[in-house]
Scaffold this active site. Structure first.
Site: not given
Length: 207
Positions: A110, A113-115
């Site tokens: 991602c 972000c960090s999905c």
């Protein structure tokens, strides 16, 4: 008497309490106003710590390895396949499974972000959230995987899937040789969160 004034701190931001302290203060303020239902926090804690787990993703992979019809469903409509197990939820509304082959290795990132697909991968690892991984894996995936201990031959294509606001990915790794005759429960044990993200390959334990 002379006075020396240190101007370096004039525009400095005020010191902040640790995030945990601020979160607890916010909770107490909301709870004091009766805005937090009984069991609400405990329920979410259980969800994040127990329900959102890569064990679920491993279960899907193990079934796909042993059930051709389910494998086809997982690859054509991942959301429907996951829904059979009731594993949908926040960050898992639309799931796409991508399959590794002898000539293709898939990796998830991602970049913004960090999905991740929380319901079947669990919360993202610390390294997955790092700027270094997010920035580098899209440019030099083979090198990044090598640094993480996964060597991919030069004649194998590496395809990087960037998670979007709507889509969450999971990798369906290749079934390792030497697992013929294994039960689904045995197969689940060799599928880790890193395998589901694509930075690792399932390993058969050596005796």
């Amino acid at each position: 008497m002379s006075v020396t004034i240190d101007h370096t701190t004039e525009n400095a931001a005020p010191a902040q309490a640790p995030v945990s302290d601020r979160a607890w203060a916010l909770f107490r303020a909301l709870d004091g106003k009766g805005l937090v239902p009984d069991g609400y926090v405990e329920g979410w804690k259980k969800t994040f710590e127990e329900d959102f787990s890569p064990r679920r993703g491993a279960e899907l992979v193990a079934r796909a390895w042993t059930d051709p019809e389910f494998r086809q469903l997982l690859l054509t409509d991942g959301t429907a396949a996951v829904a059979q197990y009731g594993y949908l939820g926040p960050q898992g509304e639309y799931i796409v499974a991508v399959e590794d082959t002898p000539t293709l290795k898939n990796v998830i990132v991602c970049s913004l972000c960090s999905c991740t697909a929380w319901p079947i991968l669990g919360l993202p690892p610390t390294w997955y959230k790092s700027f270094e991984y997010r920035a580098r894996v899209v440019r030099e995936p083979r090198k990044v995987l090598s640094e993480m201990g996964t060597e991919i031959a030069s004649d194998i294509e590496i395809r990087v899937y960037d998670t979007t606001a709507e889509t969450r990915y999971m990798v369906l790794p290749q079934r390792p040789a030497g697992t013929e005759g294994w039960s689904q429960e045995q197969l689940q044990e060799i599928v880790t969160k890193d395998c589901l993200i694509g930075v690792a390959i399932p390993q058969v334990p050596t005796v």
